[in-house]
Design a protein around this motif. Structure first.
Motif, short mmCIF file in Angstrom:
data_model
loop_
_atom_site.label_atom_id
_atom_site.label_comp_id
_atom_site.label_asym_id
_atom_site.label_seq_id
_atom_site.Cartn_x
_atom_site.Cartn_y
_atom_site.Cartn_z
N LEU A 30 -95.87 -8.39 -21.81
CA LEU A 30 -95.41 -7.20 -21.11
C LEU A 30 -96.53 -6.25 -20.69
CD1 LEU A 30 -92.20 -6.14 -23.06
CD2 LEU A 30 -92.34 -6.99 -20.73
N GLY A 31 -97.73 -6.48 -21.22
CA GLY A 31 -98.83 -5.53 -21.00
C GLY A 31 -98.96 -5.01 -19.58
N PRO A 32 -99.14 -5.89 -18.59
CA PRO A 32 -99.32 -5.40 -17.21
C PRO A 32 -98.11 -4.63 -16.70
CG PRO A 32 -100.03 -7.69 -17.42
CD PRO A 32 -99.32 -7.34 -18.69
N LEU A 33 -96.90 -5.08 -17.05
CA LEU A 33 -95.71 -4.38 -16.59
C LEU A 33 -95.57 -3.01 -17.25
CD1 LEU A 33 -93.03 -7.22 -16.36
CD2 LEU A 33 -93.95 -5.85 -14.47
N ARG A 36 -97.41 -0.45 -15.55
CA ARG A 36 -96.78 -0.03 -14.29
C ARG A 36 -95.60 0.91 -14.51
NH1 ARG A 36 -96.97 -3.08 -9.90
NH2 ARG A 36 -96.04 -1.20 -8.97
N VAL A 37 -94.91 0.78 -15.65
CA VAL A 37 -93.73 1.62 -15.90
C VAL A 37 -94.09 2.84 -16.74
CG1 VAL A 37 -92.22 -0.39 -15.72
CG2 VAL A 37 -92.94 0.39 -17.98
N ALA A 38 -95.37 3.14 -16.82
CA ALA A 38 -95.81 4.26 -17.65
C ALA A 38 -95.38 5.61 -17.10
CB ALA A 38 -97.34 4.23 -17.80
N GLY A 39 -95.15 5.68 -15.79
CA GLY A 39 -94.79 6.95 -15.19
C GLY A 39 -93.37 6.97 -14.68
N PRO A 40 -92.94 8.13 -14.17
CA PRO A 40 -91.59 8.26 -13.62
C PRO A 40 -91.37 7.20 -12.52
CG PRO A 40 -92.66 10.40 -13.77
CD PRO A 40 -93.71 9.37 -14.05
N PRO A 41 -90.14 6.73 -12.37
CA PRO A 41 -88.91 7.22 -12.99
C PRO A 41 -88.63 6.66 -14.38
CG PRO A 41 -88.36 5.45 -11.51
CD PRO A 41 -89.85 5.67 -11.37
N PHE A 42 -89.50 5.76 -14.87
CA PHE A 42 -89.24 5.16 -16.18
C PHE A 42 -89.43 6.21 -17.27
CE2 PHE A 42 -89.95 1.52 -13.50
CZ PHE A 42 -89.00 0.62 -13.95
N SER A 43 -88.49 6.22 -18.21
CA SER A 43 -88.51 7.26 -19.24
C SER A 43 -88.37 6.70 -20.65
CB SER A 43 -87.37 8.26 -18.99
OG SER A 43 -86.11 7.61 -19.00
N ALA A 44 -87.98 5.43 -20.80
CA ALA A 44 -87.76 4.88 -22.14
C ALA A 44 -87.93 3.37 -22.11
CB ALA A 44 -86.37 5.25 -22.65
N ILE A 45 -88.25 2.82 -23.28
CA ILE A 45 -88.29 1.36 -23.44
C ILE A 45 -87.35 0.98 -24.58
CG2 ILE A 45 -90.56 0.83 -22.49
CD1 ILE A 45 -91.74 1.13 -25.28
N LEU A 46 -86.63 -0.12 -24.37
CA LEU A 46 -85.73 -0.64 -25.39
C LEU A 46 -86.47 -1.70 -26.19
CD1 LEU A 46 -82.80 -0.59 -26.51
CD2 LEU A 46 -82.32 -2.53 -24.98
N LEU A 47 -86.60 -1.44 -27.49
CA LEU A 47 -87.33 -2.32 -28.40
C LEU A 47 -86.35 -3.03 -29.33
CD1 LEU A 47 -90.17 0.20 -29.35
CD2 LEU A 47 -90.25 -1.58 -27.59
N TYR A 48 -86.87 -4.06 -30.03
CA TYR A 48 -86.07 -4.85 -30.96
C TYR A 48 -86.84 -4.99 -32.27
CZ TYR A 48 -83.36 -5.85 -26.80
OH TYR A 48 -82.60 -5.71 -25.68
N PRO A 49 -86.15 -5.26 -33.37
CA PRO A 49 -86.86 -5.34 -34.66
C PRO A 49 -88.02 -6.32 -34.66
CG PRO A 49 -84.50 -5.22 -35.03
CD PRO A 49 -84.69 -5.34 -33.54
N ASN A 50 -87.93 -7.41 -33.86
CA ASN A 50 -88.99 -8.41 -33.89
C ASN A 50 -90.18 -8.07 -33.00
OD1 ASN A 50 -87.64 -8.77 -31.48
ND2 ASN A 50 -87.89 -11.00 -31.46
N THR A 197 -93.94 -8.12 -10.40
CA THR A 197 -94.48 -6.94 -9.72
C THR A 197 -93.81 -6.73 -8.38
OG1 THR A 197 -96.29 -8.28 -8.82
CG2 THR A 197 -96.72 -7.10 -10.87
N GLY A 198 -93.36 -7.82 -7.75
CA GLY A 198 -92.69 -7.68 -6.46
C GLY A 198 -91.39 -6.90 -6.58
N ALA A 199 -90.57 -7.25 -7.59
CA ALA A 199 -89.31 -6.54 -7.80
C ALA A 199 -89.56 -5.09 -8.21
CB ALA A 199 -88.47 -7.26 -8.85
N LEU A 200 -90.57 -4.88 -9.04
CA LEU A 200 -90.89 -3.52 -9.47
C LEU A 200 -91.36 -2.68 -8.30
CD1 LEU A 200 -91.25 -1.42 -11.67
CD2 LEU A 200 -93.49 -2.43 -12.20
N ASP A 201 -92.22 -3.24 -7.46
CA ASP A 201 -92.70 -2.51 -6.28
C ASP A 201 -91.54 -2.16 -5.35
OD1 ASP A 201 -95.32 -2.59 -7.10
OD2 ASP A 201 -95.84 -4.34 -5.89
#
Length: 395
Positions: A30-33, A36-50, A197-201
């Protein structure tokens, strides 16, 4: 008629939060993505125990942490992960399908989010009824129709529960963007997680095109107005209804445009066409989103178009139809204090109107030298509708 366009665009205050789901991924993947989502409009990440501990160490600190927990046994570990978090955020959100888990989560000072999958009307009613007990409701809808989302938005309106709509397909940019306009307000947040990155862009570009910006308007003085004979003029019909304080910017040159009225004001012998602007001669520029212009002759059904308020607020719509006919034209020349003269050719008829500096419609047949009207000044120089820095003289 007064129309309020709550969702026609996105202002800085109403930007939707977008959650990013890290399911089945690790920090390395996930590193590169995540960068890219470090700034707005992204505001949260959903994590899992693993993956929570690993991804938390590398994810941008500004992103809120939401942890999916499916059993009470995992809550203690979740609390420890949150306590040791590198994000520095004092409160994580726990998302769960289990009411038991969410009740227990309150003892660990977690903010709580009910996660629910809905496949029918009964499940929707149950999810909303239970979700109202918590600050967040994370809703996944099985069916393509937006009706369940409309019902959820309407039911939760005025409550303290914030609705997050899950977009399951990481390539469904259209579905993600369209969800923002459901019931005008859209959900409070989306969970949309592009894996390319295409879908994100594409997603970020679409959101930017919807953003409510303010375009600086200036007051100009009419220098002259005179009939010039017959010519081709275009009416632009949008797939929206104009309010009585909105119009479209149209001009003959790239120096700027004048704010033309839609057909929302009474006209003898004719019904209102509140979706239409009688925009002028076919060679004219009309302003669109993203600083782009089109010639009126270039507009087609589906072309993005910009609606401009008398206060400079903008929103984006689409062209539904362009109707071009031969009509008598009148030339208007308007001077601005920046020593810029703008001109516009409009149909020479009383029912065609332009906005005064007070935001009032002036009938073209009543317009005279000395009248003050609204316009926008741009920098000269365009190539295929885009701003370009070059030497250019337009007369």
């Amino acid at each position: 008629m007064t129309i309020h366009h709550a969702s026609a665009g996105l202002s800085a205050k109403s930007d939707p939060g977008v959650w990013f789901d890290t399911a089945a991924e690790d920090a390395a993947t996930l590193g590169p993505l995540l960068e890219r989502v470090a700034g707005p409009p992204f505001s949260a990440i959903l994590l899992y125990p693993n993956n929570a501990e690993q991804i938390d160490q590398t994810a941008p600190g500004r992103l809120r942490r939401v942890l999916q927990v499916d059993s009470v046994a995992d809550l203690a570990n979740a609390a420890e992960t949150a306590r040791l978090s590198a994000s520095g955020q004092p409160s994580w959100i726990v998302a769960s399908r289990s009411a038991e888990v969410l009740e227990e989560a309150s003892a660990h000072q977690f903010e709580r989010c009910l996660r629910a999958e809905v496949a029918n009307a009964g499940e929707l009613r149950d999810a909303i009824a239970l979700g109202r007990r918590y600050p967040w409701l994370l809703l996944q809808l099985k069916d393509v129709t937006n009706i369940p989302l409309e019902l959820a938005i309407a039911t939760l309106q005025g409550t303290s529960t914030r609705l997050v709509r899950i977009i399951s397909d990481p390539l469904d940019v259209d579905g993600a963007v369209l969800s923002l306009g459901v019931m005008e307000t859209g959900p409070d947040c989306l969970m949309f997680s592009p894996r390319t990155t295409g879908a994100l862009d594409a997603f970020l570009e679409r959101l930017e095109s919807l953003r409510l910006d303010k375009l600086p308007l200036s007051t100009g003085t009419v220098l002259r107005t005179s009939p010039v004979g017959m010519g081709h003029r275009s009416c632009v019909d949008l797939v929206t209804i104009f309010d009585k304080n909105e119009g479209m910017l149209v001009g003959s040159t790239s120096h700027g445009g004048l704010l033309c009225c839609p057909e929302v004001f009474p006209m003898p012998y004719m019904d209102l066409r509140p979706f239409r602007v009688n925009a002028g001669a076919v060679h004219s520029y009309v302003y669109g989103p993203g600083g782009r212009t089109n010639y009126l002759s270039e507009l087609r059904a589906g072309t993005p178009a910009m609606v401009v308020g008398i206060d400079g607020t903008t929103r984006t719509s689409r062209v539904g139809r362009v109707k071009t006919e031969i009509r008598p034209l009148r030339l208007i020349e308007v001077g601005f204090k920046e020593d810029v003269v703008l001109n516009l050719f409009l149909q020479d008829d009383w029912h065609v109107r332009i906005y005064s500096d007070r935001g009032q419609p002036i009938c073209l047949s009543d317009l005279k030298a000395g009248d003050r009207i609204l316009g926008h000044l741009g920098k000269a120089g365009r190539h295929v509708g885009l701003r370009i820095d070059e030497t250019i003289v337009e007369l």
